[in-house]
Each structure stands twice: as C-alpha cells, then as structure tokens.
Design a protein around this motif. Structure first.
Motif, mmCIF file in Angstrom:
data_model
loop_
_atom_site.group_PDB
_atom_site.id
_atom_site.type_symbol
_atom_site.label_atom_id
_atom_site.label_comp_id
_atom_site.label_asym_id
_atom_site.label_seq_id
_atom_site.Cartn_x
_atom_site.Cartn_y
_atom_site.Cartn_z
ATOM 1 N N UNK A 54 44.418 43.212 46.406
ATOM 2 C CA UNK A 54 44.409 41.755 46.273
ATOM 3 C C UNK A 54 44.971 41.064 47.522
ATOM 4 N N UNK A 55 45.831 41.756 48.256
ATOM 5 C CA UNK A 55 46.358 41.194 49.502
ATOM 6 C C UNK A 55 45.336 41.291 50.633
ATOM 7 N N UNK A 56 44.424 42.250 50.550
ATOM 8 C CA UNK A 56 43.434 42.485 51.600
ATOM 9 C C UNK A 56 42.121 41.753 51.385
ATOM 10 N N UNK A 57 41.763 41.503 50.144
ATOM 11 C CA UNK A 57 40.448 40.954 49.820
ATOM 12 C C UNK A 57 40.570 39.786 48.861
ATOM 13 N N UNK A 58 39.640 38.858 48.979
ATOM 14 C CA UNK A 58 39.567 37.796 47.985
ATOM 15 C C UNK A 58 38.740 38.314 46.822
ATOM 16 N N UNK A 59 39.337 38.261 45.647
ATOM 17 C CA UNK A 59 38.696 38.770 44.441
ATOM 18 C C UNK A 59 38.555 37.610 43.465
ATOM 19 N N UNK A 60 37.394 37.492 42.847
ATOM 20 C CA UNK A 60 37.149 36.390 41.917
ATOM 21 C C UNK A 60 37.564 36.725 40.490
ATOM 22 N N UNK A 61 37.344 37.973 40.075
ATOM 23 C CA UNK A 61 37.610 38.375 38.695
ATOM 24 C C UNK A 61 38.315 39.733 38.700
ATOM 25 N N UNK A 62 39.368 39.842 37.900
ATOM 26 C CA UNK A 62 40.076 41.110 37.728
ATOM 27 C C UNK A 62 39.923 41.540 36.274
ATOM 28 N N UNK A 63 39.449 42.758 36.071
ATOM 29 C CA UNK A 63 39.421 43.365 34.741
ATOM 30 C C UNK A 63 40.530 44.392 34.725
ATOM 31 N N UNK A 64 41.458 44.260 33.791
ATOM 32 C CA UNK A 64 42.644 45.104 33.789
ATOM 33 C C UNK A 64 42.862 45.763 32.433
ATOM 34 N N UNK A 65 43.011 47.074 32.443
ATOM 35 C CA UNK A 65 43.377 47.832 31.248
ATOM 36 C C UNK A 65 44.716 47.310 30.740
ATOM 37 N N UNK A 66 44.828 47.207 29.440
ATOM 38 C CA UNK A 66 46.052 46.681 28.826
ATOM 39 C C UNK A 66 47.292 47.438 29.279
ATOM 40 N N UNK A 67 47.218 48.756 29.291
ATOM 41 C CA UNK A 67 48.382 49.578 29.641
ATOM 42 C C UNK A 67 48.166 50.292 30.964
ATOM 43 N N UNK A 88 40.430 35.112 38.039
ATOM 44 C CA UNK A 88 40.498 35.115 36.577
ATOM 45 C C UNK A 88 40.786 36.532 36.121
ATOM 46 N N UNK A 89 41.604 36.669 35.079
ATOM 47 C CA UNK A 89 41.954 37.986 34.568
ATOM 48 C C UNK A 89 41.323 38.208 33.206
ATOM 49 N N UNK A 90 40.668 39.351 33.066
ATOM 50 C CA UNK A 90 40.111 39.793 31.795
ATOM 51 C C UNK A 90 40.855 41.072 31.413
ATOM 52 N N UNK A 91 41.459 41.076 30.236
ATOM 53 C CA UNK A 91 42.193 42.243 29.750
ATOM 54 C C UNK A 91 41.213 43.138 28.999
ATOM 55 N N UNK A 92 41.304 44.449 29.229
ATOM 56 C CA UNK A 92 40.427 45.393 28.534
ATOM 57 C C UNK A 92 41.280 46.362 27.717
ATOM 58 N N UNK A 93 40.753 46.758 26.550
ATOM 59 C CA UNK A 93 41.493 47.685 25.706
ATOM 60 C C UNK A 93 40.594 48.256 24.618
#
Length: 151
Positions: A54-67, A88-93
């Motif tokens: 995230x410090x190196x690239x511009x990212x529009x959407x992050x999908x992140x595992x809950x844990x 924007x953050x999308x949580x996945x689980x």
C-alpha cells in the motif's frame, strides 16, 4: 460479462485490487473471478506485506480475510484509513454472518464477502467499492468547484 469502466484509478486504466489473506486459495479464486478484466490483483499474505504494498502502489479496493496472523481486518482498516487516498475495504470470511457484517460496516469497511467466493458477487462488490472510493476521492475537488461557482 461487461468490462469495468475505462476511467479506473491507475494511469493505464486498470483498477487495482489488493487481496490480503494467508490462504492461497483466496488469491486464486479472486484471480479467477477478475481474470477476464483489466483489473490488476496484488497479493499479500499478511498485514506487514499488505502495508508495504500500500505504500508502494495506489490501490482502489482491498479484500481482506477476517483473520490474519498477526492482526485482523480491523488493523488493515486502521492503516488504510491513514492513507491520503484510502482504498475501500471488503472483509472476506467463511463465517460471514450478520454479526461480522454489522461490525464491519459500523467500523468503516465497505462490505463483507462470504467464502467460497461467488464470481458475480465478487464483481458486483468490487465495482461498488471502487465507485464508492472514486466518489470519496473526488468529493473535495467537487466541493471546491461548488464553492468557487457560488462565489
């Protein structure tokens, strides 16, 4: 399926997505879901590698595992909210229940996606998250334009 709009976030017209998960199958499923498009998928297995990306690239959407180990999606949310152009953050689980959905939305995540991923739901959710993020980043410019026009 239609391709995403041509007005994406990177200079070459590609929507940039970051998948944060220690589960390789998550990355593969997302890659398969968006492989038809011009969307670019970056992958991170944990919080430190996600933050470095995230410090190196511009990212529009992050999908992140809950844990994550270490950390959780909440740690990712806190870090991306500190960025000048927060994705924007999308949580996945696998356990995407009403409780997780309510918590995620109340804390500022855009949405929650259940696993295993449904391709059409992934596309819908990512487009929606991108539109939200795009509108948020353009709001300050619109406010200045409106104030200038009013004076």
């Amino acid at each position: 399926m239609r391709k995403p709009p041509a007005t994406e976030t990177s200079p070459n017209g590609t929507l940039t997505v970051l998948s944060v998960s220690p589960i390789e199958g998550d990355h593969q499923s997302l890659e398969s879901a968006i492989g038809h498009s011009r969307w670019m998928l970056f992958k991170a297995d944990d919080l430190p590698s996600a933050l470095a990306l995230l410090q190196q690239r511009e990212v529009a959407v992050v999908l992140c595992e809950r844990d994550l180990l270490p950390g959780t999606w909440i740690d990712v949310l806190e870090q991306i909210n500190a960025l000048p152009s927060a994705p924007s953050l999308i949580v996945t689980s696998r356990l995407a229940d009403e409780r997780l959905w309510a918590e995620a939305l109340n804390l500022g995540a855009w949405d929650v996606l259940a696993k295993p991923f449904d391709r059409s739901e992934v596309i819908r959710c990512m487009k929606s998250a991108w539109h939200h993020r795009n509108n948020q980043t353009q709001m300050p410019a619109r406010a200045v334009q409106m104030m200038t026009a009013a004076s």
